[in-house]
Scaffold this active site. Structure first.
Site, short mmCIF file in Angstrom:
data_model
loop_
_atom_site.label_atom_id
_atom_site.label_comp_id
_atom_site.label_asym_id
_atom_site.label_seq_id
_atom_site.Cartn_x
_atom_site.Cartn_y
_atom_site.Cartn_z
N ARG A 164 56.52 0.82 -25.91
CA ARG A 164 57.56 0.07 -25.19
C ARG A 164 58.05 0.78 -23.94
O ARG A 164 59.23 0.68 -23.57
CB ARG A 164 58.78 -0.21 -26.10
CG ARG A 164 58.46 -0.97 -27.34
CD ARG A 164 58.08 -2.43 -27.09
NE ARG A 164 57.78 -3.04 -28.36
CZ ARG A 164 56.56 -3.06 -28.90
NH1 ARG A 164 55.53 -2.56 -28.26
NH2 ARG A 164 56.38 -3.60 -30.07
N SER A 238 64.79 -8.02 -29.60
CA SER A 238 64.97 -6.72 -30.27
C SER A 238 65.86 -5.86 -29.39
O SER A 238 65.53 -5.61 -28.24
CB SER A 238 63.63 -6.01 -30.44
OG SER A 238 62.84 -6.70 -31.33
N GLU A 335 66.19 -0.93 -26.61
CA GLU A 335 65.00 -1.45 -25.92
C GLU A 335 65.45 -2.23 -24.69
O GLU A 335 64.76 -2.28 -23.68
CB GLU A 335 64.23 -2.37 -26.89
CG GLU A 335 62.92 -2.82 -26.31
CD GLU A 335 62.11 -3.68 -27.27
OE1 GLU A 335 61.69 -3.17 -28.32
OE2 GLU A 335 61.91 -4.86 -26.96
P1 NAP Z 1 57.97 -6.05 -38.04
O1 NAP Z 1 56.66 -6.75 -37.94
O2 NAP Z 1 58.87 -6.24 -39.19
O3 NAP Z 1 57.73 -4.49 -37.83
C1 NAP Z 1 58.82 -3.59 -37.83
C2 NAP Z 1 58.30 -2.21 -37.47
O4 NAP Z 1 57.25 -1.83 -38.36
C3 NAP Z 1 57.71 -2.10 -36.07
O5 NAP Z 1 57.97 -0.83 -35.60
C4 NAP Z 1 56.22 -2.27 -36.29
O6 NAP Z 1 55.48 -1.57 -35.33
C5 NAP Z 1 56.04 -1.62 -37.64
N1 NAP Z 1 54.94 -2.23 -38.39
C6 NAP Z 1 55.00 -3.32 -39.21
N2 NAP Z 1 53.80 -3.57 -39.73
C7 NAP Z 1 52.96 -2.64 -39.23
C8 NAP Z 1 51.57 -2.39 -39.42
N3 NAP Z 1 50.81 -3.13 -40.24
N4 NAP Z 1 51.03 -1.36 -38.73
C9 NAP Z 1 51.78 -0.61 -37.91
N5 NAP Z 1 53.10 -0.79 -37.70
C10 NAP Z 1 53.69 -1.80 -38.36
O7 NAP Z 1 58.79 -6.28 -36.69
P2 NAP Z 1 59.54 -7.52 -36.05
O8 NAP Z 1 60.78 -6.97 -35.49
O9 NAP Z 1 59.58 -8.74 -36.92
O10 NAP Z 1 58.59 -7.83 -34.84
C11 NAP Z 1 57.28 -8.37 -35.01
C12 NAP Z 1 56.38 -7.79 -33.93
O11 NAP Z 1 56.88 -8.18 -32.64
C13 NAP Z 1 56.37 -6.27 -33.97
O12 NAP Z 1 55.08 -5.84 -33.64
C14 NAP Z 1 57.38 -5.91 -32.90
O13 NAP Z 1 57.14 -4.63 -32.33
C15 NAP Z 1 57.13 -7.04 -31.90
N6 NAP Z 1 58.24 -7.25 -30.96
C16 NAP Z 1 58.06 -6.83 -29.68
C17 NAP Z 1 59.04 -6.99 -28.75
C18 NAP Z 1 58.81 -6.49 -27.33
O14 NAP Z 1 57.74 -6.12 -26.94
N7 NAP Z 1 59.83 -6.47 -26.55
C19 NAP Z 1 60.23 -7.59 -29.11
C20 NAP Z 1 60.39 -8.04 -30.43
C21 NAP Z 1 59.38 -7.84 -31.36
P3 NAP Z 1 55.22 -2.18 -33.86
O15 NAP Z 1 56.55 -2.30 -33.20
O16 NAP Z 1 54.34 -1.15 -33.25
O17 NAP Z 1 54.55 -3.49 -34.05
#
Ligand code: NAP
Length: 342
Positions: A164, A238, A335
């Site tokens: 990020r 987020s 973020e």
């Molecule tokens: P989530 O899928 O519940 O994941 C929460 C955390 O666990 C994140 O840090 C995610 O890493 C990690 N995680 C979960 N499963 C994983 C796996 N199989 N392998 C490695 N790491 C894992 O998160 P959420 O908040 O509902 O969001 C879903 C996805 O959207 C996530 O990838 C999140 O990062 C992304 N997102 C991105 C943004 C942005 O770019 N601004 C905003 C909102 C959500 P990662 O963060 O590396 O995926």
């Protein structure tokens, strides 16, 4: 170039708080941007570049400088062996670009569906979701140096992407005007995240025949269930980054919190879902400051009912940061970007 004064920023952001821009202009091409940069330099004005406004919190006092709204549009596909290079103007909607690539049967950014914001903002924070990051497909970025007013091309290495973050976020010295991605025709679905695999199974999509559009529908279905719709609920998505800690720190935390999830990243580091800490350690899912609160369906997301001020957002941010530090010893980082004086 049309320079406006005292323009309310609130309605140009999805968080919908904050004051006015002392000066404001919209640029539709690079020569208008060059002109805006010259104006700011001649008047010694600080610059803030506004895209979709989906990842920022504007201070109640507003921004005492020149806000440049990036409205550089356009999208060009160049076919190449096995795929295509796509170059999009920084002002284009990110999700609109994702849709356009999938309609051409191209793979690469389908997991990044439904992320709000513009194309120009995507490399700044190296957007990522469900195991895919922008850096995986990025070919080059064209950007202007705010100080010298000169354009420069950055290849992927020069962007120094990290989780990020990027050279652009760290230095705040450049304004992105276009982004080029390299996408593939061959099927390459990334389905490792538990939620994705489950949703695919529930929808009856088979991995062998999966199209990028089906993958997009899958991601959108999950996101719509978990996240607020910014067109209805004020939010910046987020709010904090998920922290990465050394494996030794994570193991120590497991002694106190045996259920704490963690995902190994680089050698020796573990990424911890902050939503889990906010909900299960701090019991702050739903916590409030004024009209701002942590979203009931996802504890990492801050929302408000329409009446919050930036000071409420800041107060809640500080309470969450304070609790996480006190309870688990991790200094978390937002973020979202804070604009103006806080
Ligand atoms: P989530 O899928 O519940 O994941 C929460 C955390 O666990 C994140 O840090 C995610 O890493 C990690 N995680 C979960 N499963 C994983 C796996 N199989 N392998 C490695 N790491 C894992 O998160 P959420 O908040 O509902 O969001 C879903 C996805 O959207 C996530 O990838 C999140 O990062 C992304 N997102 C991105 C943004 C942005 O770019 N601004 C905003 C909102 C959500 P990662 O963060 O590396 O995926």
């Amino acid at each position: 170039m049309n320079i406006l004064e005292h323009i309310p920023l609130k309605d140009l952001t999805t968080m919908r708080v904050g004051g006015t821009a002392r000066f404001f202009t919209a640029v539709r091409n690079e020569s208008e941007l060059e002109e805006a940069l010259r104006y700011a330099k001649a008047h010694s004005l600080a610059i803030f570049v506004l895209g979709g406004g989906s990842n920022i919190v504007v201070s109640d006092a507003g921004f005492n400088g020149l806000v440049i709204k990036n409205e550089i549009y356009g999208c060009e596909f160049r076919d190449e062996e096995g795929g295509a290079l796509v170059t999009a103007g920084a002002g284009e909607s990110w999700d609109g670009l994702v849709e356009a690539t999938l309609q051409r049967g191209l793979w690469g950014i389908e997991n990044l569906s439904y992320i709000p914001g513009t194309v120009g903002a995507a490399p700044v924070q190296n957007i990522g979701a469900y195991g895919v990051e922008l850096k995986d497909v990025l070919e080059r970025v064209r950007a202007y140096d705010i100080e010298t007013g000169e354009a420069r091309e950055f290849d992927r290495g020069a962007c120094t992407f990290s989780y990020r973050s990027s050279y652009f976020k760290e230095t705040k010295k450049y304004i992105i005007t276009s982004v080029t991605l390299r996408l593939k025709k061959d099927s390459m679905p990334k389905t490792d995240y538990a939620g994705i695999a489950q949703e695919l199974a529930d929808s009856g999509y088979g991995l062998e025949t999966l199209s990028p559009e089906e993958m997009r529908r899958t991601v959108i279905a999950i996101r719509k269930r978990k996240l607020p719709d910014p067109s209805e609920t004020p939010t910046a998505g987020s709010f904090f980054k998920n922290p990465e800690v050394r494996e030794t720190v994570y193991k120590k935390l497991l002694e106190t919190f045996p259920d704490m999830p963690g995902f190994p990243t680089k050698e020796g580091y573990v990424k911890i879902p902050l939503a889990w800490i906010i909900e299960h350690v701090c019991s702050m899912k739903g916590a409030r400051a004024g009209d701002a609160h942590m979203f009931e369906k996802h504890a990492l997301v801050m929302v408000h009912g329409g009446g919050a001020r930036a000071s409420d957002i800041q107060a809640l941010r500080e309470r969450i940061e304070g609790c996480v530090f006190e309870q688990v010893g991790i200094q978390i980082e937002p973020e979202v970007q804070f604009i103006g004086a806080f």
